[in-house]
Scaffold this active site. Structure first.
Site, PDB file in Angstrom:
ATOM      1  N   ASP A 109      -4.333   8.763 -11.804  1.00  0.00           N
ATOM      2  CA  ASP A 109      -4.972   7.454 -11.915  1.00  0.00           C
ATOM      3  C   ASP A 109      -5.003   6.736 -10.580  1.00  0.00           C
ATOM      4  O   ASP A 109      -4.186   6.978  -9.704  1.00  0.00           O
ATOM      5  CB  ASP A 109      -4.271   6.572 -12.954  1.00  0.00           C
ATOM      6  CG  ASP A 109      -2.797   6.344 -12.637  1.00  0.00           C
ATOM      7  OD1 ASP A 109      -2.452   6.071 -11.475  1.00  0.00           O
ATOM      8  OD2 ASP A 109      -1.978   6.432 -13.558  1.00  0.00           O
TER       9      ASP A 109
ATOM     10  N   HIS B  88       0.818  -1.208   0.000  1.00  0.00           N
ATOM     11  CA  HIS B  88       0.000   0.000   0.000  1.00  0.00           C
ATOM     12  C   HIS B  88       0.856   1.263   0.000  1.00  0.00           C
ATOM     13  O   HIS B  88       0.515   2.246  -0.668  1.00  0.00           O
ATOM     14  CB  HIS B  88      -0.914  -0.010   1.230  1.00  0.00           C
ATOM     15  CG  HIS B  88      -1.878   1.131   1.279  1.00  0.00           C
ATOM     16  ND1 HIS B  88      -2.980   1.230   0.459  1.00  0.00           N
ATOM     17  CD2 HIS B  88      -1.913   2.247   2.063  1.00  0.00           C
ATOM     18  CE1 HIS B  88      -3.641   2.327   0.730  1.00  0.00           C
ATOM     19  NE2 HIS B  88      -3.016   2.974   1.699  1.00  0.00           N
TER      20      HIS B  88
ATOM     21  N   SER C 211      -5.527   7.906  13.052  1.00  0.00           N
ATOM     22  CA  SER C 211      -6.573   8.860  13.435  1.00  0.00           C
ATOM     23  C   SER C 211      -6.598   9.993  12.419  1.00  0.00           C
ATOM     24  O   SER C 211      -5.550  10.451  11.937  1.00  0.00           O
ATOM     25  CB  SER C 211      -6.300   9.416  14.833  1.00  0.00           C
ATOM     26  OG  SER C 211      -6.215   8.373  15.782  1.00  0.00           O
ATOM     27  N   GLN C 212      -7.790  10.460  12.126  1.00  0.00           N
ATOM     28  CA  GLN C 212      -7.968  11.391  11.016  1.00  0.00           C
ATOM     29  C   GLN C 212      -7.803  12.853  11.429  1.00  0.00           C
ATOM     30  O   GLN C 212      -7.624  13.177  12.599  1.00  0.00           O
ATOM     31  CB  GLN C 212      -9.362  11.176  10.430  1.00  0.00           C
ATOM     32  CG  GLN C 212      -9.547   9.792   9.825  1.00  0.00           C
ATOM     33  CD  GLN C 212      -8.699   9.577   8.601  1.00  0.00           C
ATOM     34  OE1 GLN C 212      -8.998  10.069   7.525  1.00  0.00           O
ATOM     35  NE2 GLN C 212      -7.601   8.844   8.746  1.00  0.00           N
TER      36      GLN C 212
ATOM     37  N   TYR D  71       4.450   0.393  -2.977  1.00  0.00           N
ATOM     38  CA  TYR D  71       4.208   0.012  -4.379  1.00  0.00           C
ATOM     39  C   TYR D  71       5.241  -1.002  -4.873  1.00  0.00           C
ATOM     40  O   TYR D  71       5.780  -0.900  -5.975  1.00  0.00           O
ATOM     41  CB  TYR D  71       4.230   1.244  -5.291  1.00  0.00           C
ATOM     42  CG  TYR D  71       3.115   2.236  -5.071  1.00  0.00           C
ATOM     43  CD1 TYR D  71       2.147   2.036  -4.094  1.00  0.00           C
ATOM     44  CD2 TYR D  71       3.031   3.388  -5.846  1.00  0.00           C
ATOM     45  CE1 TYR D  71       1.123   2.948  -3.901  1.00  0.00           C
ATOM     46  CE2 TYR D  71       2.002   4.304  -5.667  1.00  0.00           C
ATOM     47  CZ  TYR D  71       1.048   4.081  -4.683  1.00  0.00           C
ATOM     48  OH  TYR D  71       0.031   4.970  -4.502  1.00  0.00           O
TER      49      TYR D  71
ATOM     50  N   HIS E 299      -9.935   3.810  -0.948  1.00  0.00           N
ATOM     51  CA  HIS E 299     -10.243   3.354   0.402  1.00  0.00           C
ATOM     52  C   HIS E 299     -11.116   2.119   0.270  1.00  0.00           C
ATOM     53  O   HIS E 299     -12.267   2.095   0.708  1.00  0.00           O
ATOM     54  CB  HIS E 299     -10.914   4.464   1.219  1.00  0.00           C
ATOM     55  CG  HIS E 299     -10.160   4.814   2.455  1.00  0.00           C
ATOM     56  ND1 HIS E 299     -10.747   5.090   3.656  1.00  0.00           N
ATOM     57  CD2 HIS E 299      -8.823   4.901   2.681  1.00  0.00           C
ATOM     58  CE1 HIS E 299      -9.822   5.355   4.561  1.00  0.00           C
ATOM     59  NE2 HIS E 299      -8.639   5.246   3.993  1.00  0.00           N
ATOM     60  N   ASN E 300     -10.538   1.090  -0.333  1.00  0.00           N
ATOM     61  CA  ASN E 300     -11.302  -0.076  -0.748  1.00  0.00           C
ATOM     62  C   ASN E 300     -11.607  -1.032   0.407  1.00  0.00           C
ATOM     63  O   ASN E 300     -12.764  -1.307   0.710  1.00  0.00           O
ATOM     64  CB  ASN E 300     -10.558  -0.818  -1.857  1.00  0.00           C
ATOM     65  CG  ASN E 300     -10.303   0.067  -3.056  1.00  0.00           C
ATOM     66  OD1 ASN E 300     -11.010   1.039  -3.282  1.00  0.00           O
ATOM     67  ND2 ASN E 300      -9.273  -0.252  -3.836  1.00  0.00           N
ATOM     68  N   HIS E 301     -10.565  -1.564   1.027  1.00  0.00           N
ATOM     69  CA  HIS E 301     -10.786  -2.496   2.135  1.00  0.00           C
ATOM     70  C   HIS E 301     -11.596  -1.857   3.272  1.00  0.00           C
ATOM     71  O   HIS E 301     -12.539  -2.477   3.777  1.00  0.00           O
ATOM     72  CB  HIS E 301      -9.449  -3.016   2.669  1.00  0.00           C
ATOM     73  CG  HIS E 301      -8.803  -4.045   1.784  1.00  0.00           C
ATOM     74  ND1 HIS E 301      -9.097  -4.173   0.452  1.00  0.00           N
ATOM     75  CD2 HIS E 301      -7.873  -5.008   2.056  1.00  0.00           C
ATOM     76  CE1 HIS E 301      -8.380  -5.160  -0.065  1.00  0.00           C
ATOM     77  NE2 HIS E 301      -7.632  -5.685   0.896  1.00  0.00           N
TER      78      HIS E 301
ATOM     79  N   ASN F  63      -2.441   6.576  -7.496  1.00  0.00           N
ATOM     80  CA  ASN F  63      -2.509   5.676  -6.362  1.00  0.00           C
ATOM     81  C   ASN F  63      -2.586   4.256  -6.902  1.00  0.00           C
ATOM     82  O   ASN F  63      -3.140   4.021  -7.979  1.00  0.00           O
ATOM     83  CB  ASN F  63      -3.758   5.997  -5.530  1.00  0.00           C
ATOM     84  CG  ASN F  63      -3.950   5.061  -4.356  1.00  0.00           C
ATOM     85  OD1 ASN F  63      -3.285   5.174  -3.338  1.00  0.00           O
ATOM     86  ND2 ASN F  63      -4.885   4.126  -4.491  1.00  0.00           N
TER      87      ASN F  63
ATOM     88  N   GLU G 214      -7.130   8.800  -4.430  1.00  0.00           N
ATOM     89  CA  GLU G 214      -6.741   7.707  -3.545  1.00  0.00           C
ATOM     90  C   GLU G 214      -7.876   6.692  -3.462  1.00  0.00           C
ATOM     91  O   GLU G 214      -9.023   6.965  -3.833  1.00  0.00           O
ATOM     92  CB  GLU G 214      -6.365   8.204  -2.158  1.00  0.00           C
ATOM     93  CG  GLU G 214      -7.500   8.582  -1.254  1.00  0.00           C
ATOM     94  CD  GLU G 214      -7.055   8.704   0.216  1.00  0.00           C
ATOM     95  OE1 GLU G 214      -7.890   8.432   1.093  1.00  0.00           O
ATOM     96  OE2 GLU G 214      -5.894   9.071   0.477  1.00  0.00           O
TER      97      GLU G 214
END
Length: 719
Positions: free
Chosen positions: A490, A34, A301-302, A37, A82-84, A528, A80
């Protein structure tokens, strides 16, 4: 996930000792797929990333591009995945994806002005898919609406390959004065590292390593702690605080805290400047008691930013953070040595017994991961095996397919007008944003067009050719609103790269996207990579989401809805095949992928010119679902059409690079395309509100209410 034996041996050799537990965890996350790469880096050199307008290319938090016709303002581009997280927790996973890409924009000195979201789910007929879709859309709309950044475009596609692993790809465009650029390159030893934003908690621990593994069957419960929890109101305050800090020229470099948290952001920032850092982890403002050094380093944490600040400016940074009710910690300083993190010893005496938990070269941590040498297999295109389908049934199936149907249910949940820049709203081929800062004395400024998405049917059928088509399709969307492509970013999504067939498909989409963008003279300035999108349901289709921007003079552009008064022309060359089409997906059969034009740029320039011509009433690109969907989308309550095509191939061919034009001056359109591409007269528009199609010797006829009923499958399935 744990540090691989080969990585551990390499790190031990470089350090001359075993890594500490904190160092091992940092390497595990920063050397993950992640962040590093490792499997895709050998392929990414295929992209051309330089160009006349490229200011900052790949490698920073976002790319920076100058605007043609303006010396004073630049834009940023970032994307970006945020799949999982969006599978495990759809609302928070999607929401924090928005927050992360917005902070990437802030770290370049830009103000975020637009978002796009490209979403991919399993079969819409499944209850779990609808649950994920509702949660993801709610998360995106809640976060974007709260922070005041309009979501103006994107795509939504459904394919069985995403059943166990949906994709959420979010792009952001920012705007900045050209004298306000900040980068993530640390400047000078002695400067302070300041953390501004929310307090650090235990959410998102190990998020980078979690994103580098296949999703397990129990991921929705077992991996929930790896998903961050967002606070959009804190992000809004952070956006405004960032602006205030920039106004007073207080920031020397910046990095947002995303993957691998503080450890990732701070080590990457100093590594880019060939420098080091000393960080006292206990100085980080925390919201939970007794956090360990490892938790402080890796928590994701965001709503947090890491800034490099001159010592004399630290107090002013504290004051501005307090004004916006944000936490602020001076956590350390830039050095010319290693990346060092300390923590109080067991006796708690900060002066006497500080323990060094990390002491490694920053460059080794941030950039030292070795690449993977993987085998790839070549996908094989199918031969022609076309179904003998009933025309009416096929038309209704294609128009009502969730992938080609109306996405109004989705985009109406987004506030796309906040900021008062959106000149062309969602629902047309591309959005157009008014960059009023570029207006001249005549009141005419730069219109910034945005298009984003991919078509999984195309790339599942033919990864290389399908990715080329994705790039051409996005460029055609821009041309339909009169814009010329400027740059792209992309988001390359694939399955487990250790499987040769999967890696071969991924390589195909990289090369296909790179080749078509090169043919279009569109630099790919950043992006990404998201791999290991595998689950118990299998790998996802290789999915090359592209977010492309273009510019036009002025903000007004023709819409895609018919006016009911002109001649209908189809411009552009057909590919003569149905491979990857929604027609075959709904009726069965197979075919090779359509041939794409060898030199697409002249056709796109002609479409853009025609879009701005005085006699043009409407322009709509032809892509997913072919002419069948394009014409159905153009009909309104007050405007219909009567058109004729030769056969089902002409009706359902999805070759991009084509558009339907409604014009009162068909002769000038034909003249503009002379020697460039084919022009076919389809018929005429009228005020009937009906769609009348003649296909060979068969006829189809639908009223606007019937078409709307067919196309509203998302709203019907989710009400």
């Amino acid at each position: 996930m744990s540090l691989a034996d080969s990585d551990h041996d390499l790190i031990r050799a470089e350090l001359g000792r075993d890594p500490t537990p904190e160092e091992a965890a940092l390497f595990e996350n920063l050397w993950s797929e992640h962040c590093a790469y490792r499997s895709s880096r050998p392929l990414l050199g295929a992209f051309d990333s330089e160009g006349e307008h490229v200011v900052v290319g790949p490698g920073d938090d976002a790319a920076v591009v100058s605007l043609p016709g303006s010396d004073d303002h630049w834009i940023t581009l970032g994307i970006e995945s945020h799949n999982h997280p969006s599978y495990v927790d759809p609302f928070d996973g999607a929401a924090t994806g928005v927050g992360g890409i917005v902070r990437d924009t802030l770290s370049m000195g830009a103000y975020p002005i637009a978002l796009t979201d490209s979403l991919y789910f399993g079969g819409f007929d499944r209850e779990h898919t609808r649950y994920l879709l509702e949660g993801v859309v709610e998360g995106i709309s809640h976060y974007g609406n709260c922070i005041g950044v309009p979501t103006v475009g994107g795509s939504v596609a459904f394919h069985e390959g995403y059943e166990g692993n949906p994709l959420v790809n979010v792009a952001c465009v920012g705007l900045l004065p050209s004298d306000r650029l900040v980068t993530a390159v640390a400047q000078e030893p002695g400067n302070k590292l300041v953390l501004v934003g929310n307090a650090t908690g235990r959410d998102g621990l190990g998020g980078a390593s979690f994103a580098s593994e296949d999703l397990a069957e129990d991921a929705e419960t077992e991996d929930r702690p790896a998903v961050q929890v967002g606070d959009p109101y804190a992000e809004k305050r952070l956006i405004e605080c960032n602006e205030a800090l920039l106004d007073e020229d207080l920031l020397l470099s910046a990095r947002d805290l995303g993957a691998a948290g503080l450890g990732g952001a701070s080590s990457e920032l100093v590594a880019k400047g060939d420098l080091g850092a000393r960080i006292d982890l206990d100085r980080v403002h925390q919201r939970e008691p007794n956090m360990s050094p490892l938790e402080i380093l890796l928590a994701e944490s965001q709503e947090r930013m890491c800034y490099e600040v001159a010592p004399e400016d630290v107090e002013r940074v504290r004051e501005l953070a307090a004004r916006f009710d944000l936490g602020c910690s001076v956590i350390g300083e830039v050095t010319d040595g290693n990346y060092v993190c300390t923590f109080p010893g067991e006796d708690g005496d900060d002066n006497l017994e500080r323990e060094t938990v990390v002491d490694v070269p920053a460059e080794l941590l941030a950039d030292g991961a070795p690449t993977n040498d993987l085998d790839s297999g070549d996908p094989v295109q199918p031969e022609r095996d076309l179904p003998d389908a009933d025309l009416g049934e096929a038309f209704e199936a294609v128009v009502a397919s969730p992938s080609t149907a109306s996405k109004r249910w989705v985009y109406r949940q987004y506030d796309h007008e906040v900021g008062l820049r959106t000149a062309v709203e969602p629902g047309d081929d591309a959005a157009v944003m008014a960059i009023r800062e570029t207006e001249t004395g005549d009141g005419n400024g730069v219109g910034l067009a945005l298009s984003a998405g991919a078509v999984p049917n195309w790339t599942a059928c033919a990864p290389y050719e399908g990715a080329r088509a994705v790039a051409l399709e996005n460029a055609t969307n821009l041309a339909a609103v009169g814009a010329t492509p400027l740059a792209a970013v992309d988001c390359l999504n694939g399955g487990n790269p250790e499987k040769p067939a999967v890696y071969g498909g991924f390589k195909g989409i990289v090369d296909g996207l790179a080749d078509m963008c090169r043919d279009l003279s569109v630099p790919v300035v950043g992006g990404n990579v998201s791999l290991y999108n595998d689950s118990v349901a299998g790998p996802i289709p290789p999915t090359p989401t592209l977010a492309m921007v273009g510019t036009r003079e002025g903000y007004s552009a023709p819409g895609s809805a018919l006016s009911g008064e002109g001649t209908l022309l189809l411009v552009g060359d057909a590919g003569g095949a149905l491979g990857g089409s929604e027609y075959l997906a709904t009726t069965g059969g197979s075919d090779r992928f359509p041939a794409l034009p060898e030199t697409p740029t002249p056709t796109l320039r002609a479409i853009a010119d025609v879009a701005d011509a005085e006699g043009t009433l409407a322009v709509h690109d032809v892509s997913d679902g072919g002419l069948a969907v394009a014409l159905a989308e153009m009909v309104t309550d007050d405007a219909g059409l009567s058109a004729a095509v030769d056969d089902a191939l002409a009706l359902f061919d999805e070759t991009p690079g084509r558009a339907v034009v409604e014009t009162t001056d068909p002769e000038s359109v034909t003249e503009r395309f002379d020697g460039v591409a084919d022009v076919v007269e389809l018929g005429s528009a009228d005020g009937s509100g009906r769609l009348e199609l003649t296909v060979g010797d068969e006829s189809l006829e639908y009223g606007v209410a019937e078409i709307r009923e067919l196309r509203d499958v998302l709203a019907q399935g989710l009400d």
